[in-house]
Scaffold this active site. Structure first.
Site, PDB file in Angstrom:
ATOM      1  N   TYR A   1      44.341  21.810  43.305  1.00  0.00           N
ATOM      2  CA  TYR A   1      44.181  22.264  41.911  1.00  0.00           C
ATOM      3  C   TYR A   1      43.298  21.281  41.126  1.00  0.00           C
ATOM      4  O   TYR A   1      42.647  21.656  40.145  1.00  0.00           O
ATOM      5  CB  TYR A   1      45.560  22.411  41.266  1.00  0.00           C
ATOM      6  CG  TYR A   1      45.595  23.367  40.098  1.00  0.00           C
ATOM      7  CD1 TYR A   1      45.144  24.685  40.228  1.00  0.00           C
ATOM      8  CD2 TYR A   1      46.077  22.961  38.864  1.00  0.00           C
ATOM      9  CE1 TYR A   1      45.182  25.568  39.158  1.00  0.00           C
ATOM     10  CE2 TYR A   1      46.123  23.834  37.790  1.00  0.00           C
ATOM     11  CZ  TYR A   1      45.670  25.132  37.944  1.00  0.00           C
ATOM     12  OH  TYR A   1      45.712  25.991  36.870  1.00  0.00           O
TER      13      TYR A   1
ATOM     14  N   LYS B   1      44.995  21.284  32.646  1.00  0.00           N
ATOM     15  CA  LYS B   1      46.257  21.881  32.190  1.00  0.00           C
ATOM     16  C   LYS B   1      47.149  20.837  31.518  1.00  0.00           C
ATOM     17  O   LYS B   1      47.860  21.156  30.559  1.00  0.00           O
ATOM     18  CB  LYS B   1      46.996  22.549  33.360  1.00  0.00           C
ATOM     19  CG  LYS B   1      46.298  23.786  33.905  1.00  0.00           C
ATOM     20  CD  LYS B   1      45.974  24.824  32.849  1.00  0.00           C
ATOM     21  CE  LYS B   1      45.495  26.142  33.423  1.00  0.00           C
ATOM     22  NZ  LYS B   1      44.917  27.035  32.399  1.00  0.00           N
TER      23      LYS B   1
HETATM   24  P1  NAP Z   1      41.197  35.815  35.002  1.00  0.00           P
HETATM   25  O1  NAP Z   1      41.626  37.221  35.004  1.00  0.00           O
HETATM   26  O2  NAP Z   1      39.999  35.460  35.813  1.00  0.00           O
HETATM   27  O3  NAP Z   1      41.023  35.309  33.495  1.00  0.00           O
HETATM   28  C1  NAP Z   1      40.255  34.180  33.131  1.00  0.00           C
HETATM   29  C2  NAP Z   1      39.402  34.593  31.971  1.00  0.00           C
HETATM   30  O4  NAP Z   1      38.665  33.477  31.430  1.00  0.00           O
HETATM   31  C3  NAP Z   1      38.360  35.648  32.350  1.00  0.00           C
HETATM   32  O5  NAP Z   1      38.426  36.729  31.444  1.00  0.00           O
HETATM   33  C4  NAP Z   1      37.038  34.894  32.198  1.00  0.00           C
HETATM   34  O6  NAP Z   1      35.949  35.745  31.906  1.00  0.00           O
HETATM   35  C5  NAP Z   1      37.400  33.985  31.041  1.00  0.00           C
HETATM   36  N1  NAP Z   1      36.415  32.935  30.804  1.00  0.00           N
HETATM   37  C6  NAP Z   1      35.958  32.002  31.665  1.00  0.00           C
HETATM   38  N2  NAP Z   1      35.019  31.235  31.063  1.00  0.00           N
HETATM   39  C7  NAP Z   1      34.888  31.705  29.799  1.00  0.00           C
HETATM   40  C8  NAP Z   1      34.083  31.342  28.685  1.00  0.00           C
HETATM   41  N3  NAP Z   1      33.190  30.329  28.737  1.00  0.00           N
HETATM   42  N4  NAP Z   1      34.221  32.028  27.529  1.00  0.00           N
HETATM   43  C9  NAP Z   1      35.074  33.066  27.435  1.00  0.00           C
HETATM   44  N5  NAP Z   1      35.869  33.458  28.464  1.00  0.00           N
HETATM   45  C10 NAP Z   1      35.774  32.784  29.622  1.00  0.00           C
HETATM   46  O7  NAP Z   1      42.374  34.889  35.614  1.00  0.00           O
HETATM   47  P2  NAP Z   1      43.870  34.594  35.117  1.00  0.00           P
HETATM   48  O8  NAP Z   1      44.569  34.083  36.321  1.00  0.00           O
HETATM   49  O9  NAP Z   1      44.425  35.746  34.373  1.00  0.00           O
HETATM   50  O10 NAP Z   1      43.648  33.340  34.159  1.00  0.00           O
HETATM   51  C11 NAP Z   1      44.075  33.309  32.818  1.00  0.00           C
HETATM   52  C12 NAP Z   1      44.705  31.966  32.505  1.00  0.00           C
HETATM   53  O11 NAP Z   1      45.925  31.848  33.233  1.00  0.00           O
HETATM   54  C13 NAP Z   1      43.863  30.758  32.886  1.00  0.00           C
HETATM   55  O12 NAP Z   1      44.007  29.752  31.898  1.00  0.00           O
HETATM   56  C14 NAP Z   1      44.524  30.302  34.175  1.00  0.00           C
HETATM   57  O13 NAP Z   1      44.311  28.934  34.443  1.00  0.00           O
HETATM   58  C15 NAP Z   1      45.965  30.570  33.820  1.00  0.00           C
HETATM   59  N6  NAP Z   1      46.910  30.582  34.936  1.00  0.00           N
HETATM   60  C16 NAP Z   1      46.679  31.384  36.017  1.00  0.00           C
HETATM   61  C17 NAP Z   1      47.605  31.384  37.041  1.00  0.00           C
HETATM   62  C18 NAP Z   1      47.373  32.230  38.272  1.00  0.00           C
HETATM   63  O14 NAP Z   1      48.017  31.965  39.292  1.00  0.00           O
HETATM   64  N7  NAP Z   1      46.500  33.217  38.225  1.00  0.00           N
HETATM   65  C19 NAP Z   1      48.778  30.610  36.976  1.00  0.00           C
HETATM   66  C20 NAP Z   1      48.994  29.838  35.845  1.00  0.00           C
HETATM   67  C21 NAP Z   1      48.049  29.817  34.831  1.00  0.00           C
HETATM   68  P3  NAP Z   1      35.054  36.328  33.156  1.00  0.00           P
HETATM   69  O15 NAP Z   1      35.990  36.838  34.187  1.00  0.00           O
HETATM   70  O16 NAP Z   1      34.223  37.401  32.528  1.00  0.00           O
HETATM   71  O17 NAP Z   1      34.279  35.175  33.689  1.00  0.00           O
END
Ligand code: NAP
Length: 256
Positions: free
Chosen positions: A156, A163
């Site tokens: 990670y 985070k």
């Molecule tokens: P996701 O669907 O890929 O969402 C991430 C989002 O961030 C996407 O909409 C992406 O846009 C956007 N993004 C990236 N760079 C950006 C920028 N410069 N300006 C505006 N938007 C931007 O994945 P997710 O897993 O749902 O992630 C959401 C959050 O949850 C993140 O903070 C992640 O670290 C956190 N999280 C995820 C998990 C997991 O296991 N999935 C667990 C704990 C926490 P594009 O796709 O258009 O690039």
């Protein structure tokens, strides 16, 4: 009466129907919330997010790169013109260059570190400041974090350090905005298969391990993100701010 009837929220971080922000948006919309969405600038992002969100009939689907102050100012100006005030914000955004996640943290480049921190951490500060200005009656801001910000999760890497900074930003923002009745909290979600998590090395291993070790013996489900969002973004959590809610089936309390 639905829980979010008459409430307006702004959502950052819907990429597709597997996005955590989408799980939360679905639950909020079902409870009557009016939602405005943002997406990364570009035709294909715009088309993807517009198509996905059209079932919620949003008045606003706006382009925003959170690294650009001009984009952020534009989004909040349009939201203020359209709604006057808002009640909540979902900040569900993170990014690190994939190559930074493939090598040890020790090898993180200066550019990669700054880029990851800017998008994944500073964006919450930038969003919270602008959001609070259009929350005259108070409001709720929720961001999404991961246990890799508390403990070392091999693979990670720089995102874990982001985070940790994000979680502490939640506390400082909660302090700064508390007297304005604006609450700031985080959900620490267990590993979910999304677009972002595809870039994390050893992610499937993390999921298997989390399911095996957690109290509930499984991984967190998509709809459970929605329910946690309803809690932290709504009145049921009125006295809660600066908190990191672990939504991980009890994984983080087990010392194995
Ligand atoms: P996701 O669907 O890929 O969402 C991430 C989002 O961030 C996407 O909409 C992406 O846009 C956007 N993004 C990236 N760079 C950006 C920028 N410069 N300006 C505006 N938007 C931007 O994945 P997710 O897993 O749902 O992630 C959401 C959050 O949850 C993140 O903070 C992640 O670290 C956190 N999280 C995820 C998990 C997991 O296991 N999935 C667990 C704990 C926490 P594009 O796709 O258009 O690039």
């Amino acid at each position: 009466m639905r829980l979010f009837e008459g409430k307006v929220g702004l959502v950052f971080g819907v990429a597709n129907d597997r996005s955590i922000a989408w799980a939360m948006s679905q639950a909020l919309r079902a409870e009557g919330a009016e939602l405005a969405y943002t997406h990364l600038p570009g035709e294909s992002s715009a088309r993807r997010v517009r198509r996905l969100t059209e079932e919620h009939a949003p008045k606003l689907v706006l382009a925003c790169d959170v690294q650009q102050d001009r984009d952020l100012d534009g989004v909040f100006r349009r939201v203020a013109e359209t709604y006057g005030a808002i009640d909540f914000v979902i900040h569900s955004i993170a990014f690190a260059p994939p190559q930074e996640l493939r090598k040890p943290y020790l090898e993180t480049s200066r550019e990669g570190w700054h880029l990851a921190m800017d998008i994944s951490v500073y964006s919450l500060v930038a969003v919270a400041r602008r959001a609070a200005a259009i929350m005259p009656q108070g409001g709720s801001i929720v961001t999404i974090t991961y246990f890799g910000g508390e403990k070392v999760m091999p693979g990670y890497n720089v995102m874990g350090v982001c985070k940790a900074a994000l979680e502490h930003s939640v506390r400082y923002l909660a302090w700064d905005l508390g007297r304005k009745a604006v609450r700031v909290n985080a959900i620490s979600a267990g590993p979910m298969r999304t677009l972002s998590s595809a870039g994390v090395a050893r992610f499937d291993e993390m999921r298997e391990h989390a399911a095996r070790k957690s109290c509930l013996g499984r991984n967190v489900e998509f709809r459970e993100l929605g329910k946690a969002g309803l809690y932290l973004l709504g009145e049921m959590s009125d006295g809660v701010t600066g908190e990191v809610l672990h939504l991980d089936c009890g994984y983080s309390i087990v010392g194995l």
